[in-house]
Design an enzyme around this catalytic site. Structure first.
Site, short mmCIF file in Angstrom:
data_model
loop_
_atom_site.label_atom_id
_atom_site.label_comp_id
_atom_site.label_asym_id
_atom_site.label_seq_id
_atom_site.Cartn_x
_atom_site.Cartn_y
_atom_site.Cartn_z
N GLY A 1 0.80 -1.21 0.00
CA GLY A 1 0.00 0.00 0.00
C GLY A 1 0.84 1.26 0.00
O GLY A 1 0.67 2.15 -0.84
N GLU B 1 -2.91 -6.93 1.80
CA GLU B 1 -2.11 -7.07 3.01
C GLU B 1 -2.80 -6.47 4.23
O GLU B 1 -2.17 -6.25 5.26
CB GLU B 1 -0.72 -6.44 2.81
CG GLU B 1 0.14 -7.23 1.83
CD GLU B 1 1.53 -6.64 1.64
OE1 GLU B 1 2.41 -7.39 1.21
OE2 GLU B 1 1.73 -5.44 1.90
N GLY C 1 6.71 -9.75 -15.39
CA GLY C 1 8.12 -9.46 -15.13
C GLY C 1 8.85 -9.05 -16.40
O GLY C 1 8.38 -8.18 -17.15
N ASP D 1 4.79 -2.67 -7.30
CA ASP D 1 4.10 -1.51 -6.73
C ASP D 1 4.44 -0.24 -7.51
O ASP D 1 3.56 0.60 -7.75
CB ASP D 1 4.48 -1.33 -5.27
CG ASP D 1 4.12 -2.56 -4.43
OD1 ASP D 1 3.07 -3.15 -4.69
OD2 ASP D 1 4.91 -2.91 -3.54
#
Length: 299
Positions: free
Chosen positions: A43, A140, A222, A252
């Protein structure tokens, strides 16, 4: 009252990154070469990248009543993130990362204060959530909190971006309210209960996932790039070639850049290309969100 363009509801962790040649064997004490420490959490990372690219950003979450929590709040404030929605309780979440020479990593998380976030905490920030342009969510913090935030945001004009990471089961009625789903190949495989080991398999998975959300699916691969699925279009966007030294936080960084570009009015494909450029710069430097590019460094 001026509302932020982006609101991020999610985790804030303090990362301890151990640089080492390999992982220890069972029962072995292995000596690392170096320690890199700094801010993390999916986050907070996404919020920092949004802010570094120039978006007005607010963070909602929890940190501990310890020095790690103080450090994380300092990081948010340093890049201009509104942190009035970040409360302090218990022990700060920690990420212990083993970083290998090829840039790959293995990570263990201590949930800490992240899992003390409640629906009441969300209610206090409801005004921000309902008046932003983009709402970013990850996995999370408690799943019932994520679902509650989605329900609150559904009635607003904001675009809900869900990064289902770490991969977790999501109620279908919550998922169908999500505008943009962002997952990597591992998370997509979990959601589809199918192999995602090639670009063709990723296209199939992205196409299937698109049926479960509102607008678009971005499936990151990736160094192989990403799959962008929207409407009747499912395309492959190649990654920018770069020598990777540290992949920590790259996903992120990608999401923050994606949201920035979409907020600029770019197409999903254009946004994925820009996000690839940003994350490529991120993996070419050591560190977590400290290594995230600013808009000035990309001009």
């Amino acid at each position: 009252m001026e509302f932020p363009q982006v609101v991020v509801v999610g985790s804030l962790n303090y990362d301890l990154v151990l640089k080492q040649d390999r992982l220890p064997y069972k029962g072995e004490t292995y000596t690392a070469d170096d320690l890199i420490q700094g801010p993390g959490g999916k986050g907070a990372n996404q919020a920092v990248q949004c802010a570094k690219l120039g978006l007005s950003t607010a963070m909602i979450g929890k940190v501990g009543e310890d020095r790690f929590g103080e450090a994380l709040l300092g990081t948010l404030r340093a890049v201009g993130i509104n942190d009035e929605g970040v409360k302090r309780q218990g022990t700060t979440g920690l990420g212990v990362v083993h970083l290998l020479p090829d840039g790959d990593y293995y990570s263990t998380l201590l949930k800490g204060a992240n899992h003390l976030l409640t629906e009441s905490d969300i209610d206090e920030q409801k005004n921000f959530i309902q008046n932003c342009e983009f709402l970013l969510l990850q996995q999370e913090v408690p799943d019932h909190v994520v679902e509650y935030v989605i329900d609150i945001a559904e009635s607003s004009n904001c675009q809900i971006v869900l990064n289902n990471a770490p991969a977790r089961s999501i109620k279908e009625d919550s998922l169908k309210k999500v505008d943009i789903l962002v997952v990597n190949e591992t998370e997509a495989a979990y959601m589809e209960n199918a192999s995602v080991d090639s670009i063709d398999e990723a296209k199939v998975a992205a196409s299937n996932l698109l049926k479960r959300v509102q607008k678009a699916v971005i499936l990151t691969l990736g160094e192989k790039g990403a799959i962008v699925a929207q409407g009747t279009s499912v395309i492959h966007v190649p990654a920018k070639k770069v020598t990777a030294v540290d992949a920590t936080g790259a996903g992120d960084s990608y999401i923050g850049a994606l949201v920035f570009s979409l907020n600029e009015g770019k197409s999903y494909e254009e946004a994925a290309i820009f996000a690839s450029e940003i994350s490529a710069k991120t993996v070419s430097q050591y560190g977590g969100s400290d290594s995230f590019p600013t808009h000035n460094t990309m001009v």
